[in-house]
Structures are given as structure tokens and as C-alpha cells.
Design a protein around this motif. Structure first.
Motif, PDB file in Angstrom:
ATOM      1  N   UNK A  17       0.849  -1.182   0.000  1.00 37.64           N
ATOM      2  CA  UNK A  17       0.000   0.000   0.000  1.00 37.64           C
ATOM      3  C   UNK A  17       0.890   1.239   0.000  1.00 37.64           C
ATOM      4  N   UNK A  18       0.407   2.285  -0.570  1.00 38.82           N
ATOM      5  CA  UNK A  18       1.182   3.530  -0.487  1.00 38.82           C
ATOM      6  C   UNK A  18       1.156   4.051   0.942  1.00 38.82           C
ATOM      7  N   UNK A  19       2.012   4.967   1.217  1.00 38.52           N
ATOM      8  CA  UNK A  19       2.066   5.542   2.554  1.00 38.52           C
ATOM      9  C   UNK A  19       0.741   6.181   2.936  1.00 38.52           C
ATOM     10  N   UNK A  20       0.463   6.186   4.217  1.00 33.81           N
ATOM     11  CA  UNK A  20      -0.798   6.734   4.685  1.00 33.81           C
ATOM     12  C   UNK A  20      -0.939   8.219   4.429  1.00 33.81           C
ATOM     13  N   UNK A  21       0.176   8.890   4.204  1.00 33.04           N
ATOM     14  CA  UNK A  21       0.119  10.333   4.007  1.00 33.04           C
ATOM     15  C   UNK A  21       0.077  10.703   2.515  1.00 33.04           C
ATOM     16  N   UNK A  22      -0.280   9.726   1.673  1.00 33.38           N
ATOM     17  CA  UNK A  22      -0.309  10.019   0.232  1.00 33.38           C
ATOM     18  C   UNK A  22      -1.265  11.163  -0.083  1.00 33.38           C
ATOM     19  N   UNK A  23      -2.461  11.116   0.535  1.00 31.94           N
ATOM     20  CA  UNK A  23      -3.442  12.176   0.301  1.00 31.94           C
ATOM     21  C   UNK A  23      -2.866  13.540   0.709  1.00 31.94           C
ATOM     22  N   UNK A  25       0.236  14.412   0.979  1.00 28.26           N
ATOM     23  CA  UNK A  25       1.337  14.828   0.103  1.00 28.26           C
ATOM     24  C   UNK A  25       0.820  15.330  -1.242  1.00 28.26           C
ATOM     25  N   UNK A  26      -0.214  14.648  -1.753  1.00 25.72           N
ATOM     26  CA  UNK A  26      -0.783  15.082  -3.044  1.00 25.72           C
ATOM     27  C   UNK A  26      -1.383  16.472  -2.915  1.00 25.72           C
ATOM     28  N   UNK A  27      -2.165  16.676  -1.859  1.00 24.26           N
ATOM     29  CA  UNK A  27      -2.796  17.986  -1.679  1.00 24.26           C
ATOM     30  C   UNK A  27      -1.757  19.076  -1.435  1.00 24.26           C
TER      31      UNK A  27
END
Lengths: 199, 192
Positions: A17-23, A25-27
Motif C-alpha cells: 500500500x502507499x504511505x498513509x500520508x499520500x493524500x 502529500x498530493x494535496x
């Protein structure tokens, strides 16, 4: 058996799974992009406006220069036409003879927009001094004859007393006197052949 | 809330709506990238890039395909582009070590932890299968890994790779066939 092993290995190769902070980081990247774009867009717009203004100023200058050149050319053309007309008038006054150093005007073309003078050798216009002051007395036609003084009666004020008026008389040249035409045959004594190569 | 609703709100500048889309599709995007890149870090970066690009191109999404397919197409392109760059980089810095594993397809040199398939390769057979998967031609390997990612249907794989569904199925089958043939050559026997 192997199919199951292969599928299992492939499945695990793409597992995770991608890191939990992907959202987050994207934002954050989107926000950073938006912030960096705003000044960039402003700079780009300002640069485009500056370029457009520079082009416009350059165009205006070019148009003004062209107009100035056209005006100068028109003035020069008008002056040339006036000079040509003066030359023609002068030639008419001089009995139809062209002054020795008068320019040779070949052709005058009038186009729709401008008057263009095509000339050959028109490099120097000689000064023309004409007395354009009005006459102080009326012009009277005086009949004259060679060697006879002219007298005008009834003229007021009294006309000029002309002692003599000399009018050159054209005398025909004597006819060309051609004597008897004598012809003699061409005599050839010897024909010599020369080798151009020297041999 | 459906993808269409979230997309509509994200188009109007609603960052939270786009954040919800990220949460909904993060696994699929990551696994698609992972199928092409093998490396966890590279796959995560590719996924992040894909989401950013998708947000910037939301205006061009016309709804002809599902948002997920559209998003995965972007992610797949990003991953393939990244893989090509990695392969070029590897060829440039290690021209004398052609036999070394390419990090784009299986070297995983940047990851200190054991890779997932390494954990699966506890047995000699498992290690051999992982090796043969890495040795497959890229198109066969991509089809096999995408099909086994658990996130994509054959239709979705066909859409994001711009290939017919039948071609994808054939590639998956061909990949299995080649791996099994290589295992036989290496002396393994299928006891199943």
C-alpha cells in the motif's frame, strides 16, 4: 500447481500500500503548484504585455518613418515635376532648343497614388533665372520687316522706336553637286594564305 | 458520494473532494505503478505524480471511461515513463554490469527491506518463479502483474495499456507458459 505459485508470486510482486500520508502529500503538492503558478502566470502575463507594447511601439515608429519617407518622396517628386515644367518652359522660350546642360527628361508616369518621374542623367538641375515680373506696359504687336524701322501709331504711351529689326533669313544650302559616278572593277593580284598557327 | 460527484466538486476547486478521490483509488494507482516499477518508492512517487497530473487535467476528463480507468491510464503512463528513465539511467551508470538486475524491473536496490516477492520466495521454487517473472519480456510481465494485482479487471488493463482484451488474456497465458517452460529447463517438476 505452478499456476497457483506463479499467480501468488505475481500478486505479491504488486502487493503493498502507499504511505498513509499520500493524500496529504498530493494535496500539499497541488497547493504548492497553485502558489508557484500564480506569480508565474502574473510574470508571464506581464512579459507578454511588455512584448506586445514593445512590438506596438516599434510598429508605430515604423509607420511614422514610412510616412515621413513618403512625404519626403512626394515633395521631391513634386519639386522634380516643377523643375521639369520649368525646364520645358525655358526650352520653349529659347525657341525650342534644349540648353546644353539641361537634364534629359525621358518619361513622366502618373500612377494612381503618386507621380513618379523616371529620369536618366538627371543629377543636377541648372538654376533657372526667369524674370517673372509683370510687364509695365501693354504688349503691342508690331509689324516689322527686315531693314525697315518700325513705327507704331496711336500707341500710348509712344512705343519704342525701333531702328531696325534683323531677322535671320534662312538660305537653302546649295544643292549637292554629284559628278559623274565612275566604277572600276576590283583587281586581285595575289591570294596569300597564312597559317594562323605560324607553320 | 460517487466518483462523478467528487470529480464535479473537485473541478470547482474543492480540494477535499479530490482528497476523497485519492483515498478511494490510492491502492489501485499504487499497484498499477508497482506492476511497472517494482520498487515501492518509485511506485509511490509515480502514484503521487499521477494524482497531481489528474487534478491538473480534470477539465479534460469527459466521462467517456470511468474516472478510475482514466486515472489508472495516467498512472500507468507515469510509471512506464519512470521505468524507461530508470532503465536509461541504469544503462548509463552500469554499462559494464549488464548482468546486474535492472532496478526498474527488479533490482530494488533502493529498498533496504526485503521486497514482497522475496518474502514469498521462501522456497527454491518461489525464488525461481520470481526470477523468471523478472526475466519475462516487458509486455508479458506487465500483463501478468497487472492481472494479479487484484485491483484491475482485464477490461481495465486493456484500457490503460491501449491493447485489446484478448491480447491481454493471451499475454497473461503466455507469461505463465514461458515461466513454466523455464522452470522445467531449470529442473523443477510440476507436482500439481
Amino acid at each position: 500447481m505452478w499456476d497457483e505459485e506463479i499467480d501468488n508470486a505475481a500478486r505479491q510482486a504488486t502487493s503493498g500500500e502507499p504511505g498513509g500520508d499520500l493524500r496529504a502529500r498530493v494535496l500539499a503538492r497541488l497547493e504548492t503548484t497553485r502558489r508557484s503558478r500564480a506569480p508565474g502566470i502574473a510574470v508571464a502575463v506581464a512579459a507578454a504585455a511588455a512584448i506586445a507594447a514593445a512590438i506596438w511601439v516599434q510598429r508605430v515608429k515604423q509607420v511614422q518613418q514610412v510616412q515621413q519617407v513618403q512625404q519626403v518622396q512626394q515633395v521631391q517628386q513634386v519639386q522634380q515635376v516643377q523643375q521639369v515644367q520649368q525646364i520645358q518652359q525655358t526650352q520653349a522660350v529659347q525657341g525650342g532648343r534644349r540648353a546644353p546642360d539641361a537634364p534629359q527628361v525621358r518619361r513622366v508616369e502618373e500612377t494612381a497614388n503618386q507621380l513618379r518621374v523616371q529620369r536618366v542623367g538627371l543629377t543636377r538641375i541648372p538654376p533657372i533665372n526667369m524674370d517673372t515680373r509683370p510687364l509695365s506696359r501693354p504688349v503691342v504687336a508690331v509689324p516689322v520687316a527686315p531693314g525697315v524701322a518700325a513705327a507704331i501709331e496711336g500707341a500710348s504711351p509712344p512705343p519704342l522706336a525701333l531702328e531696325a529689326v534683323h531677322v535671320p533669313i534662312l538660305v537653302a544650302s546649295p544643292a549637292l553637286d554629284v559628278g559623274e559616278l565612275v566604277t572600276s572593277p576590283l583587281e586581285i593580284e595575289e591570294i596569300k594564305v597564312t597559317d594562323l598557327t605560324g607553320q | 458520494m460517487s466518483d462523478a460527484d467528487l470529480v464535479a466538486r473537485a473541478r470547482q476547486g474543492d480540494a477535499a473532494a479530490f482528497g476523497a478521490l485519492v483515498d478511494l483509488h490510492r491502492s489501485a494507482v499504487y499497484r498499477a505503478a508497482r506492476a511497472a516499477l517494482h520498487s515501492h518508492e518509485e511506485a509511490e512517487d509515480a502514484a503521487q505524480d499521477a494524482f497531481v497530473i489528474a487534478y491538473q487535467r480534470l477539465g479534460s476528463f469527459r466521462g467517456e471511461a470511468s474516472f478510475k480507468t482514466w486515472l489508472l491510464t495516467i498512472a500507468w503512463r507515469q510509471a512506464i515513463s519512470r521505468r524507461r528513465a530508470l532503465t536509461r539511467w541504469w544503462a548509463r551508470i552500469a554499462p559494464a554490469n549488464r548482468n546486474d538486475p535492472d532496478p526498474a524491473i527488479g533490482g530494488d536496490v533502493a529498498h533496504p527491506d526485503p521486497s514482497p516477492e522475496a518474502a514469498a520466495a521462501g522456497s527454491e521454487l518461489g525464488r525461481a518463479i520470481v526470477h523468471e517473472i523478472r526475466a519475462l519480456p516487458p509486455k508479458l510481465r506487465d500483463a501478468l502483474l497487472l492481472a494479479q494485482s487484484g485491483e484491475l479487471s482485464y477490461e481495465e488493463i486493456a484500457a490503460i495499456t491501449k491493447s485489446p482484451v484478448g491480447t491481454i488474456k493471451w499475454r497473461v497465458s503466455e507469461a505463465r507458459k514461458k515461466i513454466k517452460a523455464r522452470l522445467v529447463e531449470r529442473g523443477f517438476s510440476d507436482v500439481g
